[in-house]
Design a protein around this motif. Structure first.
Motif, PDB file in Angstrom:
ATOM      1  N   PRO A 249      -9.420  -1.794 -10.867  1.00  0.00           N
ATOM      2  CA  PRO A 249      -8.718  -2.110  -9.675  1.00  0.00           C
ATOM      3  C   PRO A 249      -7.160  -2.106  -9.681  1.00  0.00           C
ATOM      4  O   PRO A 249      -6.577  -2.660 -10.770  1.00  0.00           O
ATOM      5  N   LEU A 250      -6.485  -1.483  -8.952  1.00  0.00           N
ATOM      6  CA  LEU A 250      -5.066  -1.346  -9.117  1.00  0.00           C
ATOM      7  C   LEU A 250      -4.235  -2.397  -8.529  1.00  0.00           C
ATOM      8  O   LEU A 250      -4.815  -3.180  -7.805  1.00  0.00           O
ATOM      9  N   PRO A 251      -3.342  -2.774  -9.171  1.00  0.00           N
ATOM     10  CA  PRO A 251      -2.437  -4.189  -9.089  1.00  0.00           C
ATOM     11  C   PRO A 251      -2.211  -3.951  -7.478  1.00  0.00           C
ATOM     12  O   PRO A 251      -1.645  -3.073  -6.738  1.00  0.00           O
ATOM     13  N   ALA A 252      -1.991  -5.157  -6.792  1.00  0.00           N
ATOM     14  CA  ALA A 252      -1.639  -5.244  -5.361  1.00  0.00           C
ATOM     15  C   ALA A 252       0.001  -4.699  -5.101  1.00  0.00           C
ATOM     16  O   ALA A 252       0.066  -4.171  -4.055  1.00  0.00           O
ATOM     17  N   ASP A 253       0.469  -5.153  -6.353  1.00  0.00           N
ATOM     18  CA  ASP A 253       1.983  -4.827  -6.130  1.00  0.00           C
ATOM     19  C   ASP A 253       2.361  -3.734  -7.051  1.00  0.00           C
ATOM     20  O   ASP A 253       3.291  -3.771  -7.747  1.00  0.00           O
ATOM     21  N   LEU A 254       1.651  -2.673  -6.794  1.00  0.00           N
ATOM     22  CA  LEU A 254       1.849  -1.471  -7.600  1.00  0.00           C
ATOM     23  C   LEU A 254       3.118  -0.793  -7.662  1.00  0.00           C
ATOM     24  O   LEU A 254       3.630  -0.562  -6.488  1.00  0.00           O
ATOM     25  N   SER A 255       3.659  -1.013  -8.643  1.00  0.00           N
ATOM     26  CA  SER A 255       5.246  -0.312  -8.749  1.00  0.00           C
ATOM     27  C   SER A 255       4.996   1.501  -8.969  1.00  0.00           C
ATOM     28  O   SER A 255       4.020   1.804  -9.607  1.00  0.00           O
ATOM     29  N   SER A 256       6.215   2.012  -8.414  1.00  0.00           N
ATOM     30  CA  SER A 256       6.138   3.585  -8.553  1.00  0.00           C
ATOM     31  C   SER A 256       6.355   4.072 -10.076  1.00  0.00           C
ATOM     32  O   SER A 256       7.365   3.534 -10.685  1.00  0.00           O
ATOM     33  N   GLY A 257       5.373   5.112 -10.362  1.00  0.00           N
ATOM     34  CA  GLY A 257       5.840   5.367 -11.688  1.00  0.00           C
ATOM     35  C   GLY A 257       6.994   6.528 -11.804  1.00  0.00           C
ATOM     36  O   GLY A 257       7.665   6.764 -11.067  1.00  0.00           O
TER      37      GLY A 257
END
Length: 496
Positions: A77-85
């Motif tokens: 599962p992707l993090p809820a606070d996904l930061s841009s790569g």
């Protein structure tokens, strides 16, 4: 490309899950969907006969909260606070050009190739070198389209032997931007190295493939006459035109069915399509010259003609028979004339040992004599038509292929088109209509050119006669029997 299955022993599974033998037993009891061991893994079997499919187990771990931190990185599962790569530039790899992306899950290296086991090979190479670039996951192209774009094969450097399928859209989400993609024919290090975010698609010449290079080299050889050079040039142009069209088609297909995708390069179409032959007679005349030549360039070019369009050559189907005394084949073989090998003979040999090279003086068909064990045999192309001498068919012999005996005392292998073959007997529901069509045609006109495009319309009585013939041993069928059979209408079976 495909996902390579890696089988894990019980000890390896325990290590992957970081549990003891008792812990593995507990997991199997706790989770109904825990992958079960394979009971018949063939050469991968262990002493206790049980191994696990590594991909299945690794995928299960990523979807199971207790073990997701140890499972497939791009399936968690992707993090809820996904930061841009962030794009991290170009990289050379042992399997081809790659681009790196720094993401919340670590560095993802996308190798732009669809070679088998590319992802695991690059991941293993990184692991072997201590992973100096800190890559978490290596992805390679699967070769087709998945739900969100080009399908991907992924391998985590923590477990470089386990491959799994990943989603283009997930990698793009982690990267924080649309990912570049190149059609296969423009997937070169030179072009990929020039890409950077926001750059427009480069316009590049589609490189010549090996086949085109062979044909153009032969076309420039003065040993061939103008007809052969023209045919070779036109075929090379056809191959180039096809490659450009294929690149355009791939761009249209992947662009239409993908999200988060930008095209890295497009084919240069400013000089396309290249000229092609206006008529097949030009190509056929040149191809005949190539087949009769003994120059090495002709040998390589003829292989391409056979692959590209064998109907340009005056040859029918490739035929192989054993040679025994007293047979129709042995009588025909006595008529053959020894000759120097040509490109056609080289194509017939296909790398096999050859005892002698011949030509049939009545049909100009090339023939080889070979020996497998103690039994000599012949390899030849069936003629497209028999000589128009005014003779008539007196009988056919079924022995390895269909042989035609004629009223002027000759015996010939029956004519056949390049993509068909002549057979008889019980076809398990299929009917020997090709042989019936050939015989039906030759009964009326021995010199007629054979057309098998609608062979299923052959006379049913003639087809039924051939269907009843046993395979073992030669069988001769007289003209009057053949004529009577084609006038007969057998009852239809439920299979018709």
């Amino acid at each position: 490309m495909s996902i390579t299955t890696t089988y894990l022993s019980k000890t390896e599974v325990q290590s992957l899950l970081d549990v003891t033998a008792f812990g593995l037993w507990r997991i199997a009891k706790k989770y109904d969907d825990f992958p079960t061991p394979e009971k018949n893994p063939g050469p991968f079997a262990t002493k206790d006969g049980e191994v696990w499919d590594g991909t299945k187990l690794y995928r299960w771990m990523a979807k199971t909260p207790e073990f997701e931190h140890r499972g497939a990185a791009l399936l968690r599962p992707l993090p809820a606070d996904l930061s841009s790569g962030k794009w991290a530039g170009y990289q050379d790899t042992p399997k081809g050009p790659a681009l790196d992306w720094h993401t919340a899950l670590g560095t993802i290296r996308l190798v732009h190739t669809s070679k088998d086991q590319a992802a695991s090979a690059v991941a293993a190479d990184l692991a072997h070198r201590g992973n100096p670039d800190g890559v978490t996951t290596v992805c390679a192209l699967y070769g087709d389209i998945s739900f969100s774009g080009p399908a991907l094969v992924a391998t985590d450097t923590a477990h470089p032997t386990i491959e799994y399928e990943a989603q283009w859209g997930v990698v793009a989400q982690l990267a924080g931007q649309d990912l570049p993609w190149w059609p296969g024919l423009l997937r070169s290090a030179e072009l990929i190295r020039q890409w950077q975010p926001g750059a427009p698609a480069l316009v590049a010449e589609v490189p010549a493939g090996t086949g085109e290079q062979i044909l153009r080299r032969a076309a420039a050889n003065s040993v061939f006459d103008a007809a052969a050079q023209a045919a070779l040039t036109y075929m090379a142009n056809d191959i180039r035109n096809d490659r450009v069209r294929n690149a355009e088609h791939d761009i249209e297909l992947f662009g239409r069915h993908s999200t988060h995708l930008v095209i890295g390069a497009r084919p240069d179409t400013s000089t396309h399509p290249l000229p092609a032959a206006d008529d097949r007679q030009t190509l056929a005349a040149g191809s005949k010259v190539i087949a009769a030549s003994s120059h090495p360039d002709a040998v390589a070019a003829l292989e391409l003609v056979l692959a590209h369009d064998p109907r340009l050559l005056p040859f029918g189907a490739l035929t192989k028979i054993a040679l025994h005394p007293g047979t129709a084949a042995e009588k025909w073989a006595r008529r053959l004339t020894l000759c120097d090998p040509t490109a056609a003979h080289a194509a017939l040999a296909d790398g096999r040992p050859v005892d002698a090279f011949f030509i049939d003086p009545l049909t100009d068909m090339p023939v080889l004599r070979t020996t497998t064990g103690d039994a000599p045999g012949l390899r030849f192309y069936a003629p497209l038509a028999l000589p128009d001498t005014g003779a008539e068919l007196t009988s056919v012999v079924l022995d390895g292929t269909v042989w035609v005996k004629t009223s002027d005392g000759q015996v010939h292998p029956a004519p056949c088109t390049p993509h068909e073959h002549l057979w008889w007997g019980d076809g398990w529901g299929d009917k020997p209509s090709e042989a019936a069509t050939v015989i039906n045609t030759l009964l009326d006109d021995l010199g007629a050119t054979i057309d098998l495009r609608e062979h299923w319309t052959a006379p049913r009585g003639l087809t039924a006669l051939l269907e009843k013939q046993a395979k073992p041993g030669p069988t001769e069928i007289a003209r009057h029997t053949l004529l009577h059979a084609r006038m007969t209408t057998p009852p239809r079976s439920y299979e018709d």
